[in-house]
Design a protein around this motif. Sequence first.
Motif, PDB file in Angstrom:
ATOM      1  N   ALA A 101     152.333 100.784 -46.502  1.00  0.00           N
ATOM      2  CA  ALA A 101     151.758 101.596 -47.574  1.00  0.00           C
ATOM      3  C   ALA A 101     150.325 102.037 -47.312  1.00  0.00           C
ATOM      4  CB  ALA A 101     151.817 100.815 -48.890  1.00  0.00           C
ATOM      5  N   TYR A 102     149.545 101.231 -46.579  1.00  0.00           N
ATOM      6  CA  TYR A 102     148.124 101.518 -46.431  1.00  0.00           C
ATOM      7  C   TYR A 102     147.690 101.484 -44.962  1.00  0.00           C
ATOM      8  CZ  TYR A 102     148.463  99.835 -51.258  1.00  0.00           C
ATOM      9  OH  TYR A 102     148.835  99.638 -52.549  1.00  0.00           O
ATOM     10  N   PRO A 103     146.707 102.294 -44.586  1.00  0.00           N
ATOM     11  CA  PRO A 103     146.140 102.178 -43.232  1.00  0.00           C
ATOM     12  C   PRO A 103     145.205 100.973 -43.134  1.00  0.00           C
ATOM     13  CG  PRO A 103     145.037 103.930 -44.426  1.00  0.00           C
ATOM     14  CD  PRO A 103     146.186 103.498 -45.297  1.00  0.00           C
ATOM     15  N   SER A 104     144.527 100.647 -44.256  1.00  0.00           N
ATOM     16  CA  SER A 104     143.600  99.514 -44.246  1.00  0.00           C
ATOM     17  C   SER A 104     143.340  99.069 -45.675  1.00  0.00           C
ATOM     18  CB  SER A 104     142.277  99.901 -43.583  1.00  0.00           C
ATOM     19  OG  SER A 104     141.566 100.841 -44.389  1.00  0.00           O
ATOM     20  N   LEU A 105     142.792  97.864 -45.800  1.00  0.00           N
ATOM     21  CA  LEU A 105     142.428  97.317 -47.110  1.00  0.00           C
ATOM     22  C   LEU A 105     141.175  96.470 -46.955  1.00  0.00           C
ATOM     23  CD1 LEU A 105     145.796  96.020 -48.628  1.00  0.00           C
ATOM     24  CD2 LEU A 105     144.439  97.950 -49.452  1.00  0.00           C
ATOM     25  N   PRO A 106     140.320  96.423 -47.989  1.00  0.00           N
ATOM     26  CA  PRO A 106     139.190  95.492 -47.959  1.00  0.00           C
ATOM     27  C   PRO A 106     139.699  94.059 -47.973  1.00  0.00           C
ATOM     28  CG  PRO A 106     138.885  97.185 -49.640  1.00  0.00           C
ATOM     29  CD  PRO A 106     140.298  97.298 -49.182  1.00  0.00           C
ATOM     30  N   ILE A 107     139.058  93.182 -47.236  1.00  0.00           N
ATOM     31  CA  ILE A 107     139.466  91.786 -47.203  1.00  0.00           C
ATOM     32  C   ILE A 107     139.437  91.176 -48.600  1.00  0.00           C
ATOM     33  CG2 ILE A 107     138.781  89.479 -46.387  1.00  0.00           C
ATOM     34  CD1 ILE A 107     137.887  90.731 -43.788  1.00  0.00           C
ATOM     35  N   SER A 108     138.443  91.552 -49.399  1.00  0.00           N
ATOM     36  CA  SER A 108     138.321  90.991 -50.750  1.00  0.00           C
ATOM     37  C   SER A 108     139.533  91.320 -51.606  1.00  0.00           C
ATOM     38  CB  SER A 108     137.041  91.500 -51.418  1.00  0.00           C
ATOM     39  OG  SER A 108     137.044  92.929 -51.455  1.00  0.00           O
ATOM     40  N   ASN A 109     140.072  92.529 -51.458  1.00  0.00           N
ATOM     41  CA  ASN A 109     141.270  92.912 -52.206  1.00  0.00           C
ATOM     42  C   ASN A 109     142.514  92.212 -51.660  1.00  0.00           C
ATOM     43  OD1 ASN A 109     139.404  95.561 -52.406  1.00  0.00           O
ATOM     44  ND2 ASN A 109     140.628  95.336 -54.243  1.00  0.00           N
ATOM     45  N   ALA A 110     142.579  92.092 -50.352  1.00  0.00           N
ATOM     46  CA  ALA A 110     143.742  91.458 -49.730  1.00  0.00           C
ATOM     47  C   ALA A 110     143.879  90.001 -50.147  1.00  0.00           C
ATOM     48  CB  ALA A 110     143.628  91.555 -48.209  1.00  0.00           C
ATOM     49  N   LYS A 111     142.750  89.348 -50.451  1.00  0.00           N
ATOM     50  CA  LYS A 111     142.798  87.947 -50.874  1.00  0.00           C
ATOM     51  C   LYS A 111     143.642  87.782 -52.131  1.00  0.00           C
ATOM     52  CE  LYS A 111     139.162  86.070 -52.843  1.00  0.00           C
ATOM     53  NZ  LYS A 111     139.645  85.525 -54.153  1.00  0.00           N
ATOM     54  N   ASN A 112     143.410  88.625 -53.121  1.00  0.00           N
ATOM     55  CA  ASN A 112     144.178  88.539 -54.361  1.00  0.00           C
ATOM     56  C   ASN A 112     145.591  89.081 -54.192  1.00  0.00           C
ATOM     57  OD1 ASN A 112     142.033  87.416 -55.813  1.00  0.00           O
ATOM     58  ND2 ASN A 112     141.191  89.437 -56.289  1.00  0.00           N
ATOM     59  N   LEU A 113     145.713  90.125 -53.388  1.00  0.00           N
ATOM     60  CA  LEU A 113     147.022  90.720 -53.151  1.00  0.00           C
ATOM     61  C   LEU A 113     147.989  89.717 -52.540  1.00  0.00           C
ATOM     62  CD1 LEU A 113     148.972  93.140 -52.832  1.00  0.00           C
ATOM     63  CD2 LEU A 113     147.811  93.655 -50.691  1.00  0.00           C
ATOM     64  N   LEU A 114     147.490  88.903 -51.613  1.00  0.00           N
ATOM     65  CA  LEU A 114     148.332  87.968 -50.871  1.00  0.00           C
ATOM     66  C   LEU A 114     148.316  86.566 -51.477  1.00  0.00           C
ATOM     67  CD1 LEU A 114     147.275  89.113 -47.297  1.00  0.00           C
ATOM     68  CD2 LEU A 114     149.488  89.534 -48.391  1.00  0.00           C
ATOM     69  N   PHE A 115     147.662  86.404 -52.632  1.00  0.00           N
ATOM     70  CA  PHE A 115     147.609  85.108 -53.303  1.00  0.00           C
ATOM     71  C   PHE A 115     147.010  84.026 -52.402  1.00  0.00           C
ATOM     72  CE2 PHE A 115     151.582  87.221 -54.885  1.00  0.00           C
ATOM     73  CZ  PHE A 115     151.047  87.670 -56.075  1.00  0.00           C
ATOM     74  N   LEU A 116     145.909  84.368 -51.748  1.00  0.00           N
ATOM     75  CA  LEU A 116     145.214  83.409 -50.890  1.00  0.00           C
ATOM     76  C   LEU A 116     143.932  82.955 -51.587  1.00  0.00           C
ATOM     77  CD1 LEU A 116     145.794  85.200 -47.477  1.00  0.00           C
ATOM     78  CD2 LEU A 116     146.761  83.001 -48.182  1.00  0.00           C
ATOM     79  N   ASN A 117     143.483  81.755 -51.249  1.00  0.00           N
ATOM     80  CA  ASN A 117     142.380  81.143 -51.993  1.00  0.00           C
ATOM     81  C   ASN A 117     140.993  81.577 -51.547  1.00  0.00           C
ATOM     82  OD1 ASN A 117     144.180  79.601 -53.555  1.00  0.00           O
ATOM     83  ND2 ASN A 117     144.309  78.027 -51.969  1.00  0.00           N
ATOM     84  N   SER A 118     140.878  82.132 -50.328  1.00  0.00           N
ATOM     85  CA  SER A 118     139.558  82.501 -49.829  1.00  0.00           C
ATOM     86  C   SER A 118     139.684  83.639 -48.825  1.00  0.00           C
ATOM     87  CB  SER A 118     138.895  81.299 -49.151  1.00  0.00           C
ATOM     88  OG  SER A 118     139.604  80.943 -47.970  1.00  0.00           O
ATOM     89  N   GLU A 119     138.547  84.295 -48.573  1.00  0.00           N
ATOM     90  CA  GLU A 119     138.563  85.355 -47.565  1.00  0.00           C
ATOM     91  C   GLU A 119     138.786  84.781 -46.176  1.00  0.00           C
ATOM     92  OE1 GLU A 119     135.320  88.075 -47.857  1.00  0.00           O
ATOM     93  OE2 GLU A 119     135.703  88.554 -49.974  1.00  0.00           O
ATOM     94  N   GLY A 120     138.372  83.525 -45.982  1.00  0.00           N
ATOM     95  CA  GLY A 120     138.643  82.871 -44.705  1.00  0.00           C
ATOM     96  C   GLY A 120     140.138  82.713 -44.465  1.00  0.00           C
ATOM     97  N   ALA A 121     140.878  82.406 -45.545  1.00  0.00           N
ATOM     98  CA  ALA A 121     142.334  82.286 -45.428  1.00  0.00           C
ATOM     99  C   ALA A 121     142.952  83.645 -45.118  1.00  0.00           C
ATOM    100  CB  ALA A 121     142.919  81.716 -46.720  1.00  0.00           C
ATOM    101  N   VAL A 122     142.349  84.712 -45.657  1.00  0.00           N
ATOM    102  CA  VAL A 122     142.834  86.069 -45.362  1.00  0.00           C
ATOM    103  C   VAL A 122     142.647  86.373 -43.882  1.00  0.00           C
ATOM    104  CG1 VAL A 122     142.542  88.523 -45.826  1.00  0.00           C
ATOM    105  CG2 VAL A 122     142.322  86.883 -47.692  1.00  0.00           C
TER     106      VAL A 122
END
Length: 289
Positions: free
Chosen positions: A206-227
């Motif tokens: 769906a997307y060429p890119s995403l901000p890491i901060s958004n991907a954290k919530n999108l993927l249900f991860l607890n931190s940007e490090g986990a992303v």
Amino acid sequence: MASELRSLASELRTALHRKQLDTAASYLSRAKHILLQQNALIPTSSTPPQLVSLAREILELGALTSIRREDASSFTRYYQQLQPFYDAEGHLETTGSTSGLDLSTSQRSKITGLYLLLLLSVGNTSQFHTVLEGLVVEASLKGHNVEDDSYIKYPVELERSLMEGSYDKAWRETKSERVPSEDFSLFSNVLVRTIRREIADCSERAYPSLPISNAKNLLFLNSEGAVVEFAQERDWTLHDGRIYFPTDPESAAADEEQPIGQPEKEIVLSSATIIENSIGYARQLETIV
């Protein structure tokens, strides 16, 4: 032999309660050897009701041991071994031959609910509905609703959320107080990983890119490090706080035809919008398939 089996079953329950899984496995091996000697691993019309109940209890404890060892294949085998015992006990109840039959220890609904959750976590929805339809028929014959049982209701509601594309709702369910027991949380974690992979696959398309901060919530991860760790596992590119997904050759060719000077569309969306769009894309893919 019966007294030894009862003793082993008691020791097995204690080992599971104390989370001594290696000890539990040892007791299981001994108990199953005795059942094999008694020709009681598969119940027959000549198997004493007391032995049917005792063998069923030991196999159920074996199934729970497998779950706590996170051994899905072993749990599935135990589930399959248990079906003739559940059928035999049901037949004995129907015929009134309940002398010596002990149903107080039965964990049938819990084992069945766990099996439904396992099927859901590996994406086997056809088998999920086959098992569920049998439970619905059985419950209706007894004048009950299958969802009156919390062990069955939990995977049914999760499946409903997934079919609706409500990944965020399904994720919340796995973290809520409505999880029937600790054993269910083990398969719930597997399900969350499955949901995360589904969303990641859709996002790549769906997307060429995403901000890491958004991907954290999108993927249900607890931190940007986990992303970052998740992105590296999928060979995603990280640059200037963004995730860049692998480029599909066909999409790249289409981009080359884009008029020179047209600015690249910047995608900076709220977490809720990202989830909504990913779910919408998942539905489109399902329709195409």
